[in-house]
Design a protein around this motif. Structure first.
Motif, PDB file in Angstrom:
ATOM      1  N   PRO A   9       0.811  -1.225   0.000  1.00  0.00           N
ATOM      2  CA  PRO A   9       0.000   0.000   0.000  1.00  0.00           C
ATOM      3  C   PRO A   9       0.846   1.277   0.000  1.00  0.00           C
ATOM      4  N   GLU A  10       2.066   1.209   0.520  1.00  0.00           N
ATOM      5  CA  GLU A  10       2.904   2.393   0.628  1.00  0.00           C
ATOM      6  C   GLU A  10       3.754   2.682  -0.606  1.00  0.00           C
ATOM      7  N   LYS A  11       4.238   1.618  -1.284  1.00  0.00           N
ATOM      8  CA  LYS A  11       5.194   1.848  -2.372  1.00  0.00           C
ATOM      9  C   LYS A  11       5.382   0.602  -3.229  1.00  0.00           C
ATOM     10  N   VAL A  12       6.105   0.792  -4.340  1.00  0.00           N
ATOM     11  CA  VAL A  12       6.557  -0.327  -5.163  1.00  0.00           C
ATOM     12  C   VAL A  12       7.855  -0.837  -4.537  1.00  0.00           C
ATOM     13  N   ILE A  13       7.875  -2.102  -4.161  1.00  0.00           N
ATOM     14  CA  ILE A  13       9.029  -2.680  -3.475  1.00  0.00           C
ATOM     15  C   ILE A  13      10.042  -3.238  -4.459  1.00  0.00           C
ATOM     16  N   PHE A  14       9.555  -3.849  -5.542  1.00  0.00           N
ATOM     17  CA  PHE A  14      10.443  -4.444  -6.539  1.00  0.00           C
ATOM     18  C   PHE A  14       9.758  -4.407  -7.887  1.00  0.00           C
ATOM     19  N   ASP A  15      10.529  -4.125  -8.926  1.00  0.00           N
ATOM     20  CA  ASP A  15      10.018  -4.155 -10.298  1.00  0.00           C
ATOM     21  C   ASP A  15      11.178  -4.566 -11.188  1.00  0.00           C
ATOM     22  N   GLY A  16      11.155  -5.830 -11.642  1.00  0.00           N
ATOM     23  CA  GLY A  16      12.258  -6.306 -12.465  1.00  0.00           C
ATOM     24  C   GLY A  16      12.051  -7.739 -12.906  1.00  0.00           C
ATOM     25  N   GLU A  17      13.096  -8.312 -13.499  1.00  0.00           N
ATOM     26  CA  GLU A  17      13.035  -9.674 -14.012  1.00  0.00           C
ATOM     27  C   GLU A  17      13.552 -10.664 -12.981  1.00  0.00           C
ATOM     28  N   VAL A  18      12.884 -11.805 -12.893  1.00  0.00           N
ATOM     29  CA  VAL A  18      13.284 -12.881 -11.991  1.00  0.00           C
ATOM     30  C   VAL A  18      13.188 -14.215 -12.719  1.00  0.00           C
ATOM     31  N   GLU A  19      13.858 -15.221 -12.164  1.00  0.00           N
ATOM     32  CA  GLU A  19      13.797 -16.575 -12.710  1.00  0.00           C
ATOM     33  C   GLU A  19      12.706 -17.391 -12.038  1.00  0.00           C
ATOM     34  N   SER A  20      12.446 -17.105 -10.746  1.00  0.00           N
ATOM     35  CA  SER A  20      11.416 -17.848 -10.021  1.00  0.00           C
ATOM     36  C   SER A  20      10.905 -17.027  -8.848  1.00  0.00           C
ATOM     37  N   LEU A  21       9.730 -17.417  -8.357  1.00  0.00           N
ATOM     38  CA  LEU A  21       9.107 -16.758  -7.216  1.00  0.00           C
ATOM     39  C   LEU A  21       8.413 -17.815  -6.372  1.00  0.00           C
ATOM     40  N   LYS A  22       8.697 -17.840  -5.074  1.00  0.00           N
ATOM     41  CA  LYS A  22       8.004 -18.729  -4.131  1.00  0.00           C
ATOM     42  C   LYS A  22       7.126 -17.864  -3.241  1.00  0.00           C
ATOM     43  N   VAL A  23       5.862 -18.283  -3.090  1.00  0.00           N
ATOM     44  CA  VAL A  23       4.913 -17.518  -2.290  1.00  0.00           C
ATOM     45  C   VAL A  23       4.148 -18.431  -1.334  1.00  0.00           C
ATOM     46  N   PRO A  24       3.687 -17.881  -0.190  1.00  0.00           N
ATOM     47  CA  PRO A  24       2.910 -18.663   0.781  1.00  0.00           C
ATOM     48  C   PRO A  24       1.411 -18.596   0.471  1.00  0.00           C
TER      49      PRO A  24
END
Length: 79
Positions: A9-24
């Motif tokens: 809600p406050e800001k953009v934390i990351f914006d870029g390219e990644v190979e993978s993402l793990k989420v809960p």
């Protein structure tokens, strides 16, 4: 490669390219890789981990949502 945008809600934390993402996810943790099927999922409290050329990034979140569409990931989270 995947395009990842992490927004709180406050800001953009990351914006870029990644190979993978793990989420809960609320039904259990899962990993998103290149050419993942389109999905929208709610997220539970836990750790988000993304891997890219710059290394590994980790965030502890309170919850949120993830949307994957055509190798673009939008991650809306509460810290």
């Amino acid at each position: 490669m995947l395009r990842l945008k992490i927004i709180s809600p406050e800001k953009v934390i990351f914006d870029g390219e990644v190979e993978s993402l793990k989420v809960p996810g609320t039904q259990g943790s899962f990993e998103i890789l290149d050419n993942h099927a389109p999905i929208i999922s709610s997220l539970d409290k836990g750790e988000v981990e993304y891997k890219g050329k710059q290394g590994v990034g980790k965030l502890t979140i309170l919850g949120g949502f993830v949307e994957v569409k055509k190798n673009e990931i939008s991650l809306c989270i509460e810290l």
